[in-house]
Write a protein that holds these residues in place. Structure first.
Motif, short mmCIF file in Angstrom:
data_model
loop_
_atom_site.label_atom_id
_atom_site.label_comp_id
_atom_site.label_asym_id
_atom_site.label_seq_id
_atom_site.Cartn_x
_atom_site.Cartn_y
_atom_site.Cartn_z
N TYR A 29 0.85 -1.19 0.00
CA TYR A 29 0.00 0.00 0.00
C TYR A 29 0.88 1.23 0.00
N HIS A 30 0.40 2.26 -0.66
CA HIS A 30 1.14 3.51 -0.52
C HIS A 30 0.21 4.69 -0.68
N PRO A 31 0.54 5.77 0.06
CA PRO A 31 -0.33 6.95 0.07
C PRO A 31 -0.33 7.64 -1.28
N VAL A 32 -1.52 7.96 -1.73
CA VAL A 32 -1.66 8.62 -3.03
C VAL A 32 -0.96 9.98 -3.03
N GLU A 33 -1.05 10.67 -1.91
CA GLU A 33 -0.49 12.03 -1.84
C GLU A 33 1.01 12.07 -2.10
N LYS A 34 1.65 10.94 -1.95
CA LYS A 34 3.09 10.92 -2.22
C LYS A 34 3.39 10.74 -3.70
N GLY A 35 2.34 10.70 -4.49
CA GLY A 35 2.54 10.58 -5.93
C GLY A 35 2.78 9.16 -6.35
N HIS A 36 2.66 8.93 -7.62
CA HIS A 36 2.84 7.57 -8.12
C HIS A 36 4.30 7.29 -8.33
N HIS A 37 4.59 6.06 -8.17
CA HIS A 37 5.93 5.65 -8.52
C HIS A 37 5.83 4.18 -8.86
N HIS A 38 6.87 3.68 -9.42
CA HIS A 38 6.82 2.31 -9.88
C HIS A 38 7.98 1.58 -9.26
N HIS A 39 7.97 0.29 -9.41
CA HIS A 39 8.97 -0.48 -8.69
C HIS A 39 9.75 -1.39 -9.60
N LEU A 40 11.05 -1.39 -9.37
CA LEU A 40 11.89 -2.40 -9.98
C LEU A 40 12.21 -3.37 -8.85
N VAL A 41 11.74 -4.58 -8.97
CA VAL A 41 11.93 -5.54 -7.90
C VAL A 41 13.05 -6.50 -8.27
N CYS A 42 14.10 -6.52 -7.47
CA CYS A 42 15.21 -7.41 -7.76
C CYS A 42 14.88 -8.82 -7.28
N LYS A 43 14.96 -9.77 -8.19
CA LYS A 43 14.59 -11.13 -7.79
C LYS A 43 15.73 -11.85 -7.10
N GLU A 44 16.90 -11.25 -7.09
CA GLU A 44 18.01 -11.86 -6.36
C GLU A 44 17.97 -11.46 -4.90
N CYS A 45 17.98 -10.15 -4.65
CA CYS A 45 18.10 -9.69 -3.27
C CYS A 45 16.80 -9.10 -2.73
N GLY A 46 15.80 -8.97 -3.57
CA GLY A 46 14.51 -8.47 -3.08
C GLY A 46 14.42 -6.97 -2.98
N ALA A 47 15.46 -6.27 -3.34
CA ALA A 47 15.45 -4.81 -3.27
C ALA A 47 14.33 -4.23 -4.13
N ILE A 48 13.76 -3.14 -3.66
CA ILE A 48 12.73 -2.45 -4.45
C ILE A 48 13.24 -1.06 -4.79
N ILE A 49 13.43 -0.85 -6.08
CA ILE A 49 13.96 0.43 -6.54
C ILE A 49 12.80 1.25 -7.09
N ASP A 50 12.74 2.50 -6.68
CA ASP A 50 11.66 3.32 -7.19
C ASP A 50 12.02 3.84 -8.57
N LEU A 51 11.01 3.90 -9.37
CA LEU A 51 11.21 4.27 -10.76
C LEU A 51 10.36 5.48 -11.05
N ASP A 52 10.95 6.44 -11.70
CA ASP A 52 10.20 7.65 -11.97
C ASP A 52 9.11 7.39 -13.01
N GLU A 53 8.02 8.11 -12.84
CA GLU A 53 6.88 7.93 -13.73
C GLU A 53 7.25 8.20 -15.19
N SER A 54 8.12 9.16 -15.35
CA SER A 54 8.46 9.57 -16.72
C SER A 54 9.08 8.44 -17.53
N ALA A 55 9.74 7.52 -16.83
CA ALA A 55 10.40 6.42 -17.54
C ALA A 55 9.38 5.55 -18.26
N LEU A 56 8.12 5.64 -17.84
CA LEU A 56 7.12 4.76 -18.42
C LEU A 56 6.18 5.44 -19.40
N MET A 57 6.32 6.75 -19.53
CA MET A 57 5.41 7.45 -20.42
C MET A 57 5.46 6.96 -21.86
N PRO A 58 6.67 6.70 -22.38
CA PRO A 58 6.72 6.21 -23.76
C PRO A 58 5.95 4.91 -23.92
#
Lengths: 147, 147
Positions: free
Chosen positions: B76-105
């Motif tokens: 879950y995440h608060p809407v007020e913090k804006g959208h962001h996306h996740h890169l989930v590493c399947k090796e170590c489980g890290a969650i990297i935030d991804l800027d919205e702009s990267a997905l616009m194309p």
DNA sequence: TTTACTGCAAATCTTTTGCATCAAC
DNA sequence: GTTGATGCAAAAGATTTGCAGTAAA
């Protein structure tokens, strides 16, 4: 797949044959539950655990891939049918196959900007499909929820 | 969020306040379980069902979004913090935030080629992060094929 | 006072596991 | 005959729900 199994020394039981057949005959993606239903229809004694164990085996051997599209249901699909991605309509639950090429630009930008090797085999994109987009009325969604 | 809740006529119970606080204080994404742990620490009597019911309420009011990154844990995440996306590493489980702009194309190409309105708020991309990429190269089968 | 909210227990739903039995090789 | 595979039942983990009691307004 059955060749591969027996080749690797695994026993060919009728249950296994039917489960493999179900996966191979699925258009693209199939859930453990759907496989179970199919198999039970002809072989009332099979147990769900056998389905899961067989799928686990097939996955371990690299014959099927597992995809979690969200919504608490994992989907399986045969590797030999090639990769594809899913556009999941949150209105009607339709799953639209997406060509791999549509995602290459994304994959490259993630690699360059984030040094992240995206595994786009397991990608499901939620949204609204053409049909539902045009027929604004909301269907009492039957198949999906995961809003 | 608390303002919004009381404004809409919902009762402000201590449980609710703490659950809301936990979501708001989370860096980005938080699971029901993590919220529960935080709340229980100060208020041993709360029940998980209260956490789920409150999250459901917050979601219904459009104050938080639910994201299923796969793996059986909804975030879950608060809407007020804006959208962001996740890169989930399947090796170590890290969650990297991804800027919205990267997905616009991608969003645009899906719209044009498939007439599909992608809801990219709910996107998690599995892959391998920089760190794990530089360290032990593990399963040759997976990283090779780019499957 | 009113009834929305909560805690508790029990129920779901999907997937997993221990174990004794059974059948593929 | 071995021992890997299966069925069954029970467990596990996340989430939901029915219900009666409690507390926010």
């Amino acid at each position: 797949m059955t060749d591969e199994l027996s080749h690797q020394g695994y026993r060919m039981t009728p249950q296994r044959l039917m489960i493999v057949a179900a996966v191979e005959n699925s258009s693209n993606h199939i859930s453990a539950d759907e496989i179970y239903s199919q198999v039970v229809a002809k072989y009332p004694n099979v147990n769900v655990s056998t389905v899961y164990r067989t799928l686990e085996l097939l996955e371990r051997l690299g014959l099927v891939t597992k995809t979690d599209l969200g919504g608490g249901r994992v989907m399986y699909h045969p590797v030999e049918k090639g990769h594809h991605h899913h556009l999941v309509c949150k209105e009607c639950g339709a799953i639209i196959d997406l060509d791999e090429s549509a995602l290459m630009p994304l994959k490259e930008s993630l690699l360059h900007q984030y040094q992240f090797i995206a595994d786009l085999r397991h990608l499901g994109i939620l949204g609204v499909c053409v049909n539902c987009r045009q027929q604004t009325p909301k269907k009492p969604a039957e198949s999906q929820q995961g809003e």
